[in-house]
Design a protein around this motif. Structure first.
Motif, PDB file in Angstrom:
ATOM      1  N   ALA A   1       0.762  -1.185  -0.038  1.00  0.00           N
ATOM      2  CA  ALA A   1      -0.157   0.048   0.136  1.00  0.00           C
ATOM      3  C   ALA A   1       0.838   1.290   0.019  1.00  0.00           C
ATOM      4  O   ALA A   1       0.356   2.479  -0.261  1.00  0.00           O
ATOM      5  N   GLY A   2       2.113   1.200   0.324  1.00  0.00           N
ATOM      6  CA  GLY A   2       2.926   2.135   0.471  1.00  0.00           C
ATOM      7  C   GLY A   2       4.023   2.143   1.565  1.00  0.00           C
ATOM      8  O   GLY A   2       4.210   1.140   2.164  1.00  0.00           O
ATOM      9  N   PRO A   3       4.770   3.308   1.625  1.00  0.00           N
ATOM     10  CA  PRO A   3       5.926   3.027   2.768  1.00  0.00           C
ATOM     11  C   PRO A   3       5.522   3.251   3.923  1.00  0.00           C
ATOM     12  O   PRO A   3       4.150   3.704   4.352  1.00  0.00           O
ATOM     13  N   GLY A   4       6.282   2.862   4.901  1.00  0.00           N
ATOM     14  CA  GLY A   4       5.848   2.722   6.371  1.00  0.00           C
ATOM     15  C   GLY A   4       5.224   1.668   6.642  1.00  0.00           C
ATOM     16  O   GLY A   4       4.518   1.060   5.845  1.00  0.00           O
ATOM     17  N   ALA A   5       5.318   1.185   7.991  1.00  0.00           N
ATOM     18  CA  ALA A   5       4.699  -0.029   8.733  1.00  0.00           C
ATOM     19  C   ALA A   5       3.403   0.217   8.955  1.00  0.00           C
ATOM     20  O   ALA A   5       2.984   1.156   9.531  1.00  0.00           O
ATOM     21  N   ILE A   6       2.463  -0.417   8.764  1.00  0.00           N
ATOM     22  CA  ILE A   6       1.016  -0.423   9.216  1.00  0.00           C
ATOM     23  C   ILE A   6       0.305  -1.714   9.765  1.00  0.00           C
ATOM     24  O   ILE A   6       1.112  -2.756   9.500  1.00  0.00           O
ATOM     25  N   SER A   7      -0.683  -1.689  10.635  1.00  0.00           N
ATOM     26  CA  SER A   7      -1.083  -2.769  11.313  1.00  0.00           C
ATOM     27  C   SER A   7      -1.881  -3.656   9.975  1.00  0.00           C
ATOM     28  O   SER A   7      -2.251  -3.240   9.122  1.00  0.00           O
ATOM     29  N   LEU A   8      -2.002  -4.836  10.404  1.00  0.00           N
ATOM     30  CA  LEU A   8      -3.110  -5.832   9.479  1.00  0.00           C
ATOM     31  C   LEU A   8      -4.276  -5.156   9.193  1.00  0.00           C
ATOM     32  O   LEU A   8      -4.663  -5.070   8.075  1.00  0.00           O
ATOM     33  N   TYR A   9      -5.100  -4.895  10.355  1.00  0.00           N
ATOM     34  CA  TYR A   9      -6.216  -4.312  10.010  1.00  0.00           C
ATOM     35  C   TYR A   9      -6.184  -3.014   9.326  1.00  0.00           C
ATOM     36  O   TYR A   9      -7.263  -2.926   8.367  1.00  0.00           O
ATOM     37  N   ASP A  10      -5.585  -2.315   9.500  1.00  0.00           N
ATOM     38  CA  ASP A  10      -5.496  -1.007   8.595  1.00  0.00           C
ATOM     39  C   ASP A  10      -4.886  -1.244   7.327  1.00  0.00           C
ATOM     40  O   ASP A  10      -5.546  -0.655   6.222  1.00  0.00           O
ATOM     41  N   PHE A  11      -3.911  -2.373   6.934  1.00  0.00           N
ATOM     42  CA  PHE A  11      -3.714  -2.690   5.759  1.00  0.00           C
ATOM     43  C   PHE A  11      -5.069  -3.319   4.990  1.00  0.00           C
ATOM     44  O   PHE A  11      -5.450  -2.701   3.965  1.00  0.00           O
ATOM     45  N   LEU A  12      -5.735  -4.197   5.663  1.00  0.00           N
ATOM     46  CA  LEU A  12      -6.683  -4.788   4.915  1.00  0.00           C
ATOM     47  C   LEU A  12      -8.109  -3.937   4.644  1.00  0.00           C
ATOM     48  O   LEU A  12      -8.728  -3.912   3.856  1.00  0.00           O
ATOM     49  N   THR A  13      -8.121  -2.710   5.610  1.00  0.00           N
ATOM     50  CA  THR A  13      -9.273  -1.902   5.661  1.00  0.00           C
ATOM     51  C   THR A  13      -9.155  -0.766   4.760  1.00  0.00           C
ATOM     52  O   THR A  13      -9.944  -0.311   3.776  1.00  0.00           O
ATOM     53  N   SER A  14      -7.913  -0.078   4.696  1.00  0.00           N
ATOM     54  CA  SER A  14      -7.653   1.208   3.839  1.00  0.00           C
ATOM     55  C   SER A  14      -6.511   0.832   3.038  1.00  0.00           C
ATOM     56  O   SER A  14      -6.256   1.725   2.009  1.00  0.00           O
ATOM     57  N   GLY A  15      -5.672  -0.268   3.220  1.00  0.00           N
ATOM     58  CA  GLY A  15      -4.638  -0.391   2.271  1.00  0.00           C
ATOM     59  C   GLY A  15      -4.980  -1.076   0.794  1.00  0.00           C
ATOM     60  O   GLY A  15      -4.009  -0.824   0.068  1.00  0.00           O
ATOM     61  N   VAL A  16      -6.053  -1.637   0.944  1.00  0.00           N
ATOM     62  CA  VAL A  16      -6.560  -2.418  -0.131  1.00  0.00           C
ATOM     63  C   VAL A  16      -7.715  -1.433  -0.829  1.00  0.00           C
ATOM     64  O   VAL A  16      -8.884  -1.241  -0.026  1.00  0.00           O
ATOM     65  N   PRO A  17      -7.753  -1.123  -1.807  1.00  0.00           N
ATOM     66  CA  PRO A  17      -8.904  -0.256  -2.585  1.00  0.00           C
ATOM     67  C   PRO A  17      -9.977  -0.800  -2.219  1.00  0.00           C
ATOM     68  O   PRO A  17     -10.233  -1.971  -2.445  1.00  0.00           O
ATOM     69  N   ALA A  18     -11.175   0.000  -2.014  1.00  0.00           N
ATOM     70  CA  ALA A  18     -12.468  -0.685  -1.577  1.00  0.00           C
ATOM     71  C   ALA A  18     -13.097  -1.321  -2.848  1.00  0.00           C
ATOM     72  O   ALA A  18     -13.552  -2.424  -2.707  1.00  0.00           O
ATOM     73  N   GLY A  19     -12.513  -0.912  -4.073  1.00  0.00           N
ATOM     74  CA  GLY A  19     -13.244  -1.572  -5.343  1.00  0.00           C
ATOM     75  C   GLY A  19     -12.475  -2.806  -5.544  1.00  0.00           C
ATOM     76  O   GLY A  19     -13.359  -3.792  -5.785  1.00  0.00           O
ATOM     77  N   THR A  20     -11.338  -2.952  -5.015  1.00  0.00           N
ATOM     78  CA  THR A  20     -10.771  -4.279  -5.001  1.00  0.00           C
ATOM     79  C   THR A  20     -11.345  -5.312  -4.010  1.00  0.00           C
ATOM     80  O   THR A  20     -11.295  -6.540  -4.059  1.00  0.00           O
ATOM     81  N   GLN A  21     -11.420  -4.690  -2.717  1.00  0.00           N
ATOM     82  CA  GLN A  21     -12.189  -5.501  -1.662  1.00  0.00           C
ATOM     83  C   GLN A  21     -13.529  -6.118  -2.113  1.00  0.00           C
ATOM     84  O   GLN A  21     -13.811  -7.307  -2.044  1.00  0.00           O
ATOM     85  N   GLN A  22     -14.410  -5.223  -2.760  1.00  0.00           N
ATOM     86  CA  GLN A  22     -15.804  -5.657  -3.002  1.00  0.00           C
ATOM     87  C   GLN A  22     -15.505  -6.876  -4.281  1.00  0.00           C
ATOM     88  O   GLN A  22     -16.610  -7.747  -4.125  1.00  0.00           O
ATOM     89  N   ASN A  23     -14.429  -7.058  -4.823  1.00  0.00           N
ATOM     90  CA  ASN A  23     -14.357  -8.153  -5.932  1.00  0.00           C
ATOM     91  C   ASN A  23     -13.520  -9.314  -5.319  1.00  0.00           C
ATOM     92  O   ASN A  23     -13.164  -9.908  -6.369  1.00  0.00           O
ATOM     93  N   SER A  24     -13.044  -9.164  -4.224  1.00  0.00           N
ATOM     94  CA  SER A  24     -12.072 -10.228  -3.589  1.00  0.00           C
ATOM     95  C   SER A  24     -12.830 -10.997  -2.419  1.00  0.00           C
ATOM     96  O   SER A  24     -13.717 -10.452  -1.615  1.00  0.00           O
ATOM     97  N   THR A  25     -12.034 -11.999  -2.307  1.00  0.00           N
ATOM     98  CA  THR A  25     -12.306 -12.948  -1.111  1.00  0.00           C
ATOM     99  C   THR A  25     -10.899 -12.744  -0.110  1.00  0.00           C
ATOM    100  O   THR A  25      -9.951 -12.735  -0.644  1.00  0.00           O
ATOM    101  N   LEU A  26     -11.391 -12.547   0.868  1.00  0.00           N
ATOM    102  CA  LEU A  26     -10.430 -12.580   2.333  1.00  0.00           C
ATOM    103  C   LEU A  26     -10.677 -13.819   3.074  1.00  0.00           C
ATOM    104  O   LEU A  26     -11.500 -14.129   3.562  1.00  0.00           O
ATOM    105  N   VAL A  27      -9.396 -14.519   3.261  1.00  0.00           N
ATOM    106  CA  VAL A  27      -9.334 -15.630   3.840  1.00  0.00           C
ATOM    107  C   VAL A  27      -8.350 -15.675   5.002  1.00  0.00           C
ATOM    108  O   VAL A  27      -7.098 -15.173   4.882  1.00  0.00           O
ATOM    109  N   PHE A  28      -8.696 -16.158   6.142  1.00  0.00           N
ATOM    110  CA  PHE A  28      -7.934 -16.293   7.377  1.00  0.00           C
ATOM    111  C   PHE A  28      -7.229 -17.659   7.642  1.00  0.00           C
ATOM    112  O   PHE A  28      -8.357 -18.458   7.583  1.00  0.00           O
ATOM    113  N   THR A  29      -6.294 -18.085   7.643  1.00  0.00           N
ATOM    114  CA  THR A  29      -5.730 -19.487   7.942  1.00  0.00           C
ATOM    115  C   THR A  29      -4.601 -19.662   8.690  1.00  0.00           C
ATOM    116  O   THR A  29      -3.649 -18.957   8.945  1.00  0.00           O
ATOM    117  N   GLY A  30      -4.414 -20.855   9.350  1.00  0.00           N
ATOM    118  CA  GLY A  30      -3.473 -21.159  10.137  1.00  0.00           C
ATOM    119  C   GLY A  30      -3.717 -22.548  10.767  1.00  0.00           C
ATOM    120  O   GLY A  30      -4.520 -23.268  10.752  1.00  0.00           O
TER     121      GLY A  30
END
Length: 429
Positions: free
Chosen positions: A169-198
């Motif tokens: 998303a750009g320079p600087g370190a950001i949290s996971l939630y900040d990246f997922l919510t604002s680091g990924v463009p809203a248009g991309t989010q709406q057309n994508s699937t987010l998976v948590f795994t472990g």
């Protein structure tokens, strides 16, 4: 697709069993995933994604995955200097699949912190769910009808939420939630699937983190999914019901791997914690007959049976008022076995009598790791050499596990059942 996601879960272990500063371990995991020169390998490391993006039988679906956040590795809180990893995590993205995967590492088996704070801190009271910043993972839930998670799970999730990493998303370190919510463009989010795994510990952390993220905004994703492997039970009945409502089971492209499910090897004790431990060594078998020594691992000697029985029932006593209930799960049974030196599956049948914890250990570990890789037909990932610089030596691994066991016994001493060492079978007649 689900098979590729499961493979990425195991790739998150790339910095396990290694000592270093947080920066060193983060760099190690970065090389493991992306390739490059490393003091841990005698030659430039090919990297997980460069290797498995290539066409072939074990290619990751789409072949265009890359790390877009992290990776990040943190040490136990308060660590000065070096240690093994407390938590590790990264996010990968495939444009062709329109999918982001949050991959979280499970327990580093050499980490005393992981064992005691994120695995075994499960005695009640539980931490109220949803989480709040004010709780600080303090157990307050005594009403079984109120949703709660273990202090251990809360600790792990809190650590993950505190991690910051570099991103696409750009320079600087950001949290996971900040990246997922604002680091990924809203248009991309709406057309994508987010998976948590472990896997393992992360089989509890990944669904809980996904649920927490969803409750805290959750972005505008087209779909959110969870794929957990060998995860212990995160919380009580009310939490399990709430998770099931928020993440109902959904079919993936692989009939063996439906989304929003925790996969439990029936021979693996870890995902049966903390609601079904008795299945492995039932108290009812503790009678003066040779059959009392039977377990899911085979026939145990009297001394080993007594030690394992005491440990299991101490844990059962400790959590008996917590109402632990598993999230949606699916049992699998790959049978006992392990991968041999040539990479072939070597089926095993328990025979003879297990006389020591050293003999018992491989059976437990095979069921917890190799069984899943074999059943889901995942690639066997090459890890950094065991004798690499900063790798934890075998003697140190044993010492750390012994210390963990001693500290755990001290922690659960108040819950220990009174039990006498049983006679050996030939003495019992």
């Amino acid at each position: 697709m689900a098979q590729s996601v499961a493979t990425m879960a195991f790739a998150s272990y790339g910095a396990s069993g290694i000592t270093g500063t947080a920066a060193e371990l983060t760099a190690d995991l970065n090389v493991f995933l992306n390739g490059g020169a490393s003091p841990l390998a005698p030659a430039p490391w090919k990297g997980f994604f460069p290797q498995y993006n290539q066409a072939g039988a074990q290619q990751l679906a789409g072949g265009d995955w890359s790390v877009v956040w992290g990776p990040v590795v943190i040490l136990p809180p308060g660590t000065v200097g070096t240690d093994t990893a407390a938590n590790s995590m990264y996010v990968a993205y495939s444009p062709s699949n329109a999918m982001y995967v949050v991959a979280i590492a499970g327990t580093d088996f050499t980490s005393v912190y992981d064992w005691l704070e994120e695995d075994f801190y499960v005695d009640p009271p539980l931490v109220a769910w949803p989480l709040s910043a004010q709780d600080m993972c303090q157990g307050t839930v005594t009403d079984p009808s109120a949703a709660g998670i273990s202090v251990a799970t809360c600790t792990g999730v809190t650590n993950l939420k505190s991690m910051t990493g570099s991103s696409a998303a750009g320079p600087g370190a950001i949290s996971l939630y900040d990246f997922l919510t604002s680091g990924v463009p809203a248009g991309t989010q709406q057309n994508s699937t987010l998976v948590f795994t472990g896997h393992s510990l992360a089989g509890a952390l990944s669904p809980t983190l996904a649920f927490d993220y969803k409750l805290n905004g959750g972005g505008s994703w087209g779909a959110m999914r969870v794929l957990a492997l060998a995860g212990p039970t995160p919380g009580n009945t009310a939490f399990s019901n709430a998770f099931g409502a928020a993440f109902p089971q959904a079919q993936s492209d692989d009939s063996k791997l439906p989304w929003n499910t925790n996969f439990r090897n029936t021979l693996d004790i870890v995902p049966h914690a903390w609601d079904d431990l008795s299945a492995f060594l039932p108290k009812a078998t503790f009678v003066p007959q040779p059959t009392r020594y039977r377990s899911k691992w085979g026939l145990l000697s009297g001394g080993i049976y007594s030690a394992v029985w005491s440990g299991i029932h101490s844990a059962m006593n400790a959590v008996q008022n917590a109402s632990y209930t598993p999230i949606t799960y699916q049992d699998v049974n790959p049978g006992y076995g392990h991968f041999n030196a040539t990479g072939d599956w070597d089926p095993q049948v328990p025979s003879g009598k297990i006389n020591s914890l050293t003999e018992l250990g491989p059976w437990v570990e095979w069921a917890h790791h190799d069984g899943y890789v074999y059943y889901f037909q995942l690639p066997q990932l090459a890890m950094f050499p065991a004798k690499a610089t900063r790798a934890v030596a075998n003697e140190e691994r044993i010492a750390r596990r012994r210390l963990t066991a001693q500290l755990y016994l001290l922690k659960t001493a108040a819950y220990a059942p009174e039990v006498e060492k049983p006679a050996e079978p030939d003495e019992a007649g």
